[in-house]
Scaffold this motif. Structure first.
Motif, PDB file in Angstrom:
ATOM      1  N   PHE A  41       0.837  -1.187   0.000  1.00 29.59           N
ATOM      2  CA  PHE A  41       0.000   0.000   0.000  1.00 29.59           C
ATOM      3  C   PHE A  41       0.877   1.243   0.000  1.00 29.59           C
ATOM      4  O   PHE A  41       1.766   1.374   0.844  1.00 29.59           O
ATOM      5  N   GLN A  42       0.579   2.155  -0.917  1.00 29.80           N
ATOM      6  CA  GLN A  42       1.348   3.391  -0.996  1.00 29.80           C
ATOM      7  C   GLN A  42       0.418   4.593  -0.850  1.00 29.80           C
ATOM      8  O   GLN A  42      -0.675   4.613  -1.388  1.00 29.80           O
ATOM      9  N   THR A  43       0.890   5.568  -0.118  1.00 31.41           N
ATOM     10  CA  THR A  43       0.178   6.842  -0.017  1.00 31.41           C
ATOM     11  C   THR A  43       1.169   7.980  -0.119  1.00 31.41           C
ATOM     12  O   THR A  43       2.312   7.865   0.320  1.00 31.41           O
ATOM     13  N   PRO A  44       0.773   9.079  -0.746  1.00 32.29           N
ATOM     14  CA  PRO A  44      -0.478   9.287  -1.477  1.00 32.29           C
ATOM     15  C   PRO A  44      -0.404   8.684  -2.876  1.00 32.29           C
ATOM     16  O   PRO A  44       0.652   8.214  -3.290  1.00 32.29           O
ATOM     17  N   ASN A  45      -1.503   8.694  -3.601  1.00 29.84           N
ATOM     18  CA  ASN A  45      -1.494   8.251  -4.986  1.00 29.84           C
ATOM     19  C   ASN A  45      -0.829   9.296  -5.887  1.00 29.84           C
ATOM     20  O   ASN A  45      -0.114   8.960  -6.822  1.00 29.84           O
ATOM     21  N   TYR A  46      -1.143  10.548  -5.612  1.00 32.15           N
ATOM     22  CA  TYR A  46      -0.620  11.660  -6.407  1.00 32.15           C
ATOM     23  C   TYR A  46      -0.152  12.762  -5.467  1.00 32.15           C
ATOM     24  O   TYR A  46      -0.708  12.922  -4.379  1.00 32.15           O
ATOM     25  N   HIS A  47       0.830  13.486  -5.927  1.00 29.79           N
ATOM     26  CA  HIS A  47       1.257  14.652  -5.157  1.00 29.79           C
ATOM     27  C   HIS A  47       1.810  15.695  -6.118  1.00 29.79           C
ATOM     28  O   HIS A  47       2.687  15.378  -6.936  1.00 29.79           O
TER      29      HIS A  47
END
Lengths: 113, 114
Positions: free
Chosen positions: A5-11
């Motif tokens: 799981f990765q956060t965020p998807n976009y930055h």
């Protein structure tokens, strides 16, 4: 089924800002990685952690620093982003004795304005 | 130096046609060989892998690959492609242990047209 799981998807950020990306794996693996994928889809390994120990640090700029609190978590901090840091950052994990299969997260897409 | 070469950056095939994506490797010792697929806005997923035994290895979704030691190749094949196979495909090699020496090819972007 997603297990990395990765956060965020976009930055989206501006040059000079600091950013942090998070990664967590629920597979019980002992090794985690950060890869950078450029706009041409080329993959470049940045860091690898085995049981919280940094075991490879390819020649990335010093503004990049990985952090690992335990073998299930691996974060990436960029101290002062540059335009060339715009890319997708992929986190992956593997078991050291698990026939070397990498399991990837969906990635964090960074855009530096 | 270790390397994996995918000579075709882009491949376009018609739905229902057969497919071959090429991969050549240069690697000391006996590596694990992999094919991964990356769908749009997603991470890479394993299609299949090979280390030893039968040179033809089966993977998910009807994909298979054939290892050739003499040719240093590990080509990916599918008998009949579907539009949902449109993605980027990566060939990769790694040592038997120690993933930090993984080597990826540059990827082949597959487009399946109606």
């Amino acid at each position: 089924e997603t297990a990395v799981f990765q956060t965020p998807n976009y930055h989206v950020t501006q040059v000079g800002n600091e950013v942090s990306f998070n990664c967590k794996q629920t597979l019980g693996h002992d090794t985690m990685y950060w890869y950078k994928q450029d706009s041409k889809k080329l993959l470049k390994i940045m860091f690898s952690y085995n049981n919280k120990q940094l075991i490879v640090n390819e020649t990335v700029p010093r503004r990049f620093s990985p952090q690992s609190s335990d073998k299930a978590h691996l974060n990436l901090r960029i101290k002062s982003v540059e335009p060339e840091d715009s890319a997708v950052y992929l986190c992956a994990s593997s078991s050291y004795w698990g026939q070397n299969t990498l399991y990837f997260g969906a990635g964090t897409r960074l855009s530096v304005l | 130096a270790q390397s994996v070469t995918q000579p075709d950056a882009r491949v376009t095939v018609s739905e229902g046609a057969s497919l071959q994506l090429r991969c050549k490797y240069s690697y000391s010792g006996t590596p694990y060989l992999f094919w991964y697929v990356q769908y749009q806005r997603q991470g890479l997923q394993l299609l299949l892998k090979y280390y030893s035994g039968d040179p033809v290895v089966q993977g998910v979704n009807g994909f298979e690959a054939e290892f050739s030691k003499s040719d240093s190749s590990f080509h990916l094949r599918k008998a009949s492609v579907h539009w949902s196979d449109s993605a980027v495909y990566f060939c990769a090699a790694s040592p038997y242990t120690g993933n930090y020496k993984y080597v990826f090819g540059a990827g082949t972007r597959l487009k399946v047209i109606a």
